[in-house]
Write an enzyme that holds these catalytic residues in place. Structure first.
Site, PDB file in Angstrom:
ATOM      1  CE1 TYR A  18      -0.511   0.592   7.408  1.00 41.11           C
ATOM      2  CE2 TYR A  18       0.547   2.223   7.596  1.00 41.11           C
ATOM      3  CZ  TYR A  18       0.442   0.946   6.954  1.00 41.11           C
ATOM      4  OH  TYR A  18       2.298   0.509   6.617  1.00 41.11           O
ATOM      5  CE  LYS A  41       0.690   2.122   3.129  1.00 43.11           C
ATOM      6  NZ  LYS A  41       1.414   2.436   3.158  1.00 43.11           N
TER       7      LYS A  41
END
Length: 437
Positions: free
Chosen positions: A266, A181
């Site tokens: 996140y 990511k």
């Protein structure tokens, strides 16, 4: 023949030496089992001690009392030749410090190949991890991975701006893809990656490690269970202090952005995972310190809000200029959850508060520590072996890019930005991952 066991005094320990003493002590016991003439045979172990083989695993009955937690089951890794073989693409800090060591804890996956632009580093790392020199590739001959049947999947661990190229090349080589990511630099690149993997008939999973980490999963499951009622506020913070300017994270072409896609993601992804919903409105503000050349192209600090259809509001903050903090708070109708170090590699601590009669009960949960990188890699391996949809497929990464682009637009215009409503819960996620072993 007889044996005299020396006295276990400090003088005899020194004189005899530990190895000799152990031999002298152990010999009568060994001979006693083998030959009853030397003395009574030792009692044999019970099934409680030896366990049994069942379903391809060794299982032991619980040997502890009811007041203590049962001990975990023994690891049950697949034989090496049955594990899914991964090529690691990129040998930067994350690969060397976290991902390659995690393969030692994997039960269904193994590292079989490396891709690096540094021959010297690649040769050293291959030797350290038992990888053949013939399975070391550079970026120019990357496409030769198609000829290596040991490689079933690749793990792309490159700067964000390089993800699209190597995901699409891996797909053309017929390999499944686990991609770090953020998925790419923007939603257009993410769509290209999904299309390439769909066309090639390979799986694409985005490495959202926190969705596989036990404490984060416990938080999600408790909120989804309804035991604390609906979430009213989610507060998520991910900050750290960055160093010298000569890093790829400060270059927009490689990073796509600053604190938001790197560490703020996140907060965004976890808020979405807790609710299962997609935000319908976002609002953001960005701050960059004057005169700091590191932030000419990317943001240092961002604060943002997400409003979900159920009424939950997530307040998130992320910065490259604040002391490290990686915490999560959920404030619900009937209690709250605090997860310290939620987004860290280790050190999670979970507290849950709720009413208990006339008192407020605050529980501290201690869960077995698991390597979140090993968990996500093994999940990808399971999906390859069993032809399952990953829990965090390409669509999950794409949705985060859509929301991040709305956040950047809000920061630019200094106004809220609306997003199209998505009625289905977990619309971008695959089935729940199994926590095995």
């Amino acid at each position: 023949m007889s044996f005299e066991i020396p006295s276990l005094s400090r003088r005899n320990l020194i004189r005899t030496g530990s190895a000799g003493l152990l031999t002298a002590v152990a010999a009568p016991a060994i001979i006693g089992v083998a030959n009853a003439a030397t003395g009574p045979a030792l009692p044999g172990p019970s099934p409680l001690d030896t366990g049994k083989v069942e379903g391809g695993k060794v299982e032991f009955p619980n040997w502890r009392g009811e007041a203590d937690r049962p001990s975990p089951a023994p690891p049950a890794p697949l034989p090496p030749d049955q594990r899914v073989g991964f090529a690691i693409v990129g040998l930067g800090r994350l690969s060397l410090e976290q991902i390659l060591p995690a393969f030692a804890e994997c039960k269904k996956a193994r590292a079989v190949a490396l891709v690096s632009g540094s021959p010297e580093k690649a040769k050293l790392v291959a030797a350290q991890h038992g990888i053949s020199d013939s399975a070391v590739y550079d970026y120019q001959d990357f496409d030769r991975i198609a000829d290596n049947p040991q490689i079933q999947a690749v793990y792309v661990v490159l700067p964000n701006g390089m993800h699209r190229e190597y995901v699409t090349r891996a797909a053309k080589a017929g390999k499944h893809v686990l991609c770090e990511k953020p998925m790419a630099n923007n939603s257009a690149e993410a769509r290209d990656m999904i299309a390439a993997c769909d066309q090639a008939g390979v799986k694409l999973m985005i490495a959202y490690r926190c969705q596989y980490e036990p404490y984060n999963r416990e938080t999600i499951q408790r909120m989804r269970s309804g035991e604390l009622g609906a979430a009213r506020f989610i507060e998520a913070t991910n900050t750290q202090v960055m160093g010298p300017a000569d890093q790829w994270r400060f270059k927009k072409a490689l990073a796509g952005g600053g604190a938001l896609p790197d560490i703020g993601l996140y907060c965004l992804n976890t808020a979405r995972a807790i609710t299962g919903e997609e935000p319908v409105e976002v609002f953001a503000r960005i701050f960059n310190p004057d005169g700091d050349p590191r932030y000419r192209e990317v943001e240092e600090t961002i604060g943002f809000m997400l409003r979900f259809p159920s009424g939950t509001i997530a307040n998130c903050s992320s910065s490259y200029g604040a002391h490290e903090s990686k915490d999560l708070r959920v404030r619900a109708e009937k209690g709250w959850i605090n997860l310290e170090n939620a987004f860290a590699y280790e050190g999670q601590e979970l507290r849950v508060a709720h009413r208990e009669g006339k008192a407020e009960s605050i529980e501290r949960l201690r869960l077995p520590q698991r390597n979140q990188f090993a968990l996500e890699i093994d999940h990808m391996a399971t999906c390859v072996k069993e032809n399952r949809v990953p829990h965090t497929p390409g669509q999950e990464g794409l949705q985060d890019h859509i929301v991040m682009e709305a956040l950047y637009e809000s920061a630019r215009t200094m106004a809220p930005v609306s997003l199209a409503a998505v009625g289905e819960l977990d619309a971008t996620r695959g089935p729940e991952p199994r926590q095995e072993g």
